[in-house]
Design a protein around this motif. Structure first.
Motif, PDB file in Angstrom:
ATOM      1  N   TYR A 150     -52.490  40.625 -10.688  1.00 22.85           N
ATOM      2  CA  TYR A 150     -52.207  41.903 -10.027  1.00 22.85           C
ATOM      3  C   TYR A 150     -53.492  42.667  -9.699  1.00 22.85           C
ATOM      4  O   TYR A 150     -53.710  43.769 -10.155  1.00 22.85           O
ATOM      5  N   HIS A 151     -54.345  42.070  -8.892  1.00 23.52           N
ATOM      6  CA  HIS A 151     -55.604  42.695  -8.496  1.00 23.52           C
ATOM      7  C   HIS A 151     -55.514  43.155  -7.049  1.00 23.52           C
ATOM      8  O   HIS A 151     -54.948  42.468  -6.204  1.00 23.52           O
TER       9      HIS A 151
ATOM     10  N   GLU B 273     -49.316  48.425  -3.780  1.00 24.73           N
ATOM     11  CA  GLU B 273     -48.341  47.331  -3.822  1.00 24.73           C
ATOM     12  C   GLU B 273     -48.924  46.037  -4.401  1.00 24.73           C
ATOM     13  O   GLU B 273     -48.210  45.220  -4.973  1.00 24.73           O
ATOM     14  N   GLU B 274     -50.249  45.864  -4.283  1.00 28.50           N
ATOM     15  CA  GLU B 274     -50.883  44.664  -4.839  1.00 28.50           C
ATOM     16  C   GLU B 274     -50.807  44.661  -6.362  1.00 28.50           C
ATOM     17  O   GLU B 274     -50.706  43.595  -6.978  1.00 28.50           O
TER      18      GLU B 274
ATOM     19  N   THR C   3     -49.988  38.512  -6.604  1.00 32.17           N
ATOM     20  CA  THR C   3     -50.077  37.303  -5.785  1.00 32.17           C
ATOM     21  C   THR C   3     -50.805  36.235  -6.583  1.00 32.17           C
ATOM     22  O   THR C   3     -51.335  36.489  -7.666  1.00 32.17           O
ATOM     23  N   TYR C   4     -50.844  35.043  -6.037  1.00 39.65           N
ATOM     24  CA  TYR C   4     -51.598  33.967  -6.680  1.00 39.65           C
ATOM     25  C   TYR C   4     -53.073  34.074  -6.314  1.00 39.65           C
ATOM     26  O   TYR C   4     -53.430  34.426  -5.191  1.00 39.65           O
ATOM     27  N   PHE C   5     -53.897  33.763  -7.285  1.00 39.53           N
ATOM     28  CA  PHE C   5     -55.335  33.656  -7.113  1.00 39.53           C
ATOM     29  C   PHE C   5     -55.723  32.229  -7.476  1.00 39.53           C
ATOM     30  O   PHE C   5     -55.182  31.660  -8.426  1.00 39.53           O
ATOM     31  N   ILE C   6     -56.653  31.677  -6.725  1.00 37.47           N
ATOM     32  CA  ILE C   6     -57.170  30.340  -6.989  1.00 37.47           C
ATOM     33  C   ILE C   6     -58.618  30.498  -7.448  1.00 37.47           C
ATOM     34  O   ILE C   6     -59.422  31.139  -6.776  1.00 37.47           O
TER      35      ILE C   6
ATOM     36  N   LYS D 202     -55.542  38.749 -16.621  1.00 37.41           N
ATOM     37  CA  LYS D 202     -54.430  39.637 -17.006  1.00 37.41           C
ATOM     38  C   LYS D 202     -54.792  41.111 -16.878  1.00 37.41           C
ATOM     39  O   LYS D 202     -53.914  41.967 -16.853  1.00 37.41           O
ATOM     40  N   ILE D 203     -56.086  41.420 -16.805  1.00 32.84           N
ATOM     41  CA  ILE D 203     -56.549  42.811 -16.723  1.00 32.84           C
ATOM     42  C   ILE D 203     -56.625  43.211 -15.249  1.00 32.84           C
ATOM     43  O   ILE D 203     -57.493  42.719 -14.521  1.00 32.84           O
ATOM     44  N   PRO D 204     -55.728  44.084 -14.776  1.00 33.61           N
ATOM     45  CA  PRO D 204     -55.737  44.457 -13.351  1.00 33.61           C
ATOM     46  C   PRO D 204     -57.049  45.147 -12.957  1.00 33.61           C
ATOM     47  O   PRO D 204     -57.577  45.971 -13.699  1.00 33.61           O
TER      48      PRO D 204
END
Length: 119
Positions: A15-16, A21-22, A27-30, A66-68
């Motif tokens: 959740y970055h 809304e982000e 979303t997925y991060f790679i 996990k840390i936004p």
């Protein structure tokens, strides 16, 4: 001798982002992470203490994800500091983070930031 440990396309939902809304939708991060260190001793000893525990690195990456944060740059910096602090024998570290489905016009696979550092 230098050895490399490489994480290829580690996919994590997080959740970055700058937009509200982000941080709600996420979303997925790679992530692609490359680590250089002399772990040649492990080729003979077969002892985990003679290498860099990549399962532990994977856990550190997941913790930091996990840390936004608003910026991917900030997340990458935290990941790199945490890995280097945990494994001081690392001589080089790079992190590429890609945000899939960024909230921007146009069709793309994602937008990325890349950092590398020699120690």
């Amino acid at each position: 001798m230098t050895s490399k440990i490489i994480f290829d396309h580690l996919k994590i939902y997080a959740y970055h982002g700058v937009l509200p809304e982000e941080t709600i939708i996420g979303t997925y991060f790679i992530l692609n992470v490359e680590i250089h260190a002399d772990v040649w001793k492990a080729t003979e000893s077969d002892d985990l203490h003679d290498t860099i525990n990549y399962a532990e690195i994977n856990a550190l990456i997941h913790e930091e994800m996990k840390i936004p944060s608003q910026l991917m740059e900030h997340v990458c910096g935290r990941i790199m500091r945490k890995i280097k602090d945990t494994f001081p024998q690392i001589s080089f570290l790079s992190v590429k983070m890609t945000k899939t489905n960024p909230p921007m016009q146009g069709e793309m696979d994602g937008v990325s930031v890349y950092f590398e550092k020699k120690f």
